[in-house]
Write a protein that holds these residues in place. Structure first.
Motif, short mmCIF file in Angstrom:
data_model
loop_
_atom_site.label_atom_id
_atom_site.label_comp_id
_atom_site.label_asym_id
_atom_site.label_seq_id
_atom_site.Cartn_x
_atom_site.Cartn_y
_atom_site.Cartn_z
N ASP A 218 0.82 -1.21 0.00
CA ASP A 218 0.00 0.00 0.00
C ASP A 218 0.86 1.26 0.00
O ASP A 218 0.51 2.27 -0.64
N VAL A 266 5.18 7.82 7.75
CA VAL A 266 5.10 6.44 8.24
C VAL A 266 5.37 6.44 9.74
O VAL A 266 6.20 7.19 10.24
N ASP A 268 3.24 5.39 13.77
CA ASP A 268 1.95 5.33 14.43
C ASP A 268 2.09 5.92 15.83
O ASP A 268 3.19 6.18 16.30
N ALA A 272 -2.39 9.75 16.00
CA ALA A 272 -2.77 9.40 14.62
C ALA A 272 -4.28 9.55 14.36
O ALA A 272 -4.67 10.12 13.32
N ARG A 276 -5.77 12.05 11.47
CA ARG A 276 -6.56 11.57 10.33
C ARG A 276 -7.88 12.33 10.24
O ARG A 276 -8.34 12.66 9.13
N LEU A 289 -1.15 9.63 5.91
CA LEU A 289 -0.65 8.84 7.03
C LEU A 289 -0.64 7.38 6.59
O LEU A 289 -1.69 6.75 6.45
N GLY A 291 0.87 4.73 8.13
CA GLY A 291 0.95 3.69 9.16
C GLY A 291 2.38 3.22 9.39
O GLY A 291 3.33 3.66 8.72
N PRO A 292 2.57 2.30 10.34
CA PRO A 292 3.91 1.83 10.68
C PRO A 292 4.48 0.90 9.61
O PRO A 292 3.74 0.23 8.88
#
Length: 411
Positions: A218, A266, A268, A272, A276, A289, A291-292
């Motif tokens: 992703d 990147v 978290d 967060a 968002r 955003l 994510g980790p």
């Protein structure tokens, strides 16, 4: 030399943060020193906890010897963490003579983020006739007072202050990652000649030897999509929490809406969800955003960006300097850096690897991004290479470990 390094939160590449004790110990062991890292069996910073059944069990991580004291699991920063902390310190105090007898250290380094380990560390050093070193990562209790809003009269803060003062008066050496902390420590009772600055760093050889993992699909797709739009990519890798003011990046992105630039973050953290929600309210398509991501893919992500962002809050705490690991990861990626900071030192300026603007100033931040976009690509590459060269020359862990040993002075 036999070195006992006490760090409540010590981790490893496999277990996760905290990394500095592990990286120092690995270099010292490679140089022929006998090193033991003494930590608590549970830390909220680690991804993986050591599997032990009793106090003083020993494990080995990539050649580094760890000795563990059992502590209870906890979540967050509530009473459970305090119990975990006091359990660790209490066991160190109770077992100090045993630890001194079995480890027989020449040097005892008290390196937990909080200063309470100085009391058992002093007892161990006295029993072993070893030198006592107090390593300062952050200034505690000043950090929770200035950034966390604690009162100086809070019992917890007063307990931490007493421990810091004890360390300044009784340690044979104080080593700090903060370049300008000497004046503060002298004010707490330290003799100036006992202070040494040894900054943070990164294990460059290990990072370069690691096989670059593919980015999560992703994130790779997001990068490709933004590239297809012809956008300049600004990256951030780190925590999304109150201590890292990534909302400042969002504010800059809002000012740059409609211009050919996108921001990809990147990591978290507790901030967060709120971030968002703000992105949705603003209707931005240039702030993402993601994510980790796994630790060993961070360098790959950073090198996919055109520039990297390093936001700080405005705080009097930073008059003592900063030494963030994230900065050195950024420099190694050889990308220009935009830093929003007002500290006593300026690593971006020292390395000549980007632009520093005042913190909490979205307009100045947005203008800095525009400046980088307008630079010829060759000039951006030059800035990035300046950063890589700087971190290789000054912040590789073999260099940091040698500086630490030198800072201890003659035996």
């Amino acid at each position: 030399m036999k070195i006992l390094l006490i760090n409540h939160y010590a981790g490893s590449d496999r277990m996760g943060m905290e990394y500095r004790p592990f990286y120092l110990a690995r270099e010292w062991a490679a140089d022929g020193h006998a090193v033991t890292v003494l930590g608590a069996s549970f830390s909220h910073l680690r991804r993986i906890q050591p599997e032990i059944r009793a106090d003083h069990e020993v494990t080995v991580e990539d050649g580094v010897r760890f000795r563990w004291l059992r502590t209870r699991p906890y979540q967050g920063n509530g009473s459970g963490r305090v119990v975990n902390m006091l359990t660790f310190v209490g066991k160190l105090l109770t077992d100090a003579r045993r630890i001194a007898r079995e480890e027989r250290p020449d040097v005892v380094i008290c390196s937990s983020t909080y200063p309470l380990d100085i009391y058992p560390g002093a007892r161990i050093a006295r029993a072993a006739r070893a030198r006592l070193v107090f390593e300062v990562h952050d200034l505690w209790p000043l950090t929770p007072v200035l950034l966390g809003g604690y009162s100086r009269r809070h019992p917890y803060i007063m307990m931490l202050q007493a421990a810091e003062d004890f360390a300044c008066r009784n340690a044979d050496r104080v080593v700090s990652i903060l370049p300008d902390a000497c004046g503060y420590m002298v004010g707490r009772g330290l003799e100036p000649a006992k202070f040494a600055h040894v900054p943070n760093g990164i294990p460059i050889a290990a990072l370069q030897a690691a096989v670059p993992d593919d980015l999560p699909p992703d994130i790779a797709a997001r990068i490709a999509e933004e590239r297809a739009k012809g956008r300049f990519l600004v990256g951030y890798a780190g925590g999304i929490n109150p201590s890292n003011p990534v909302e400042a990046i969002l504010d800059g992105a809002a000012l740059l809406a409609g211009e050919p630039v996108s921001f990809i973050l990147v990591g978290d953290g507790s901030s967060a969800p709120e971030l968002r929600a703000r992105v949705g309210q603003l209707g931005l398509d240039n702030f993402h955003l993601a994510g980790p991501i796994p630790k060993w893919t961070v360098q790959r992500f950073l090198t996919e960006m055109d520039a990297l962002s390093m936001p700080w809050r405005r705080s009097p705490l930073y008059r003592y300097g900063v030494s963030p690991n994230k900065m050195f990861d950024y420099m190694l990626a050889a990308r220009p850096i935009v830093q929003s900071c007002d500290a006593s030192n300026d690593l971006v300026r020292d390395a000549q690897c980007g632009i520093t603007v005042p913190p909490e100033d979205p307009a100045a931040y947005a203008d800095a991004i525009r400046q980088l976009i307008q630079l010829p690509q060759a000039e951006r590459l030059r800035l990035g290479e300046n950063g890589r060269r700087f971190v290789e020359q000054h912040h590789d862990y073999p260099i940091i470990a040698s500086r630490f040993i030198a800072a201890l002075g003659p035996a």
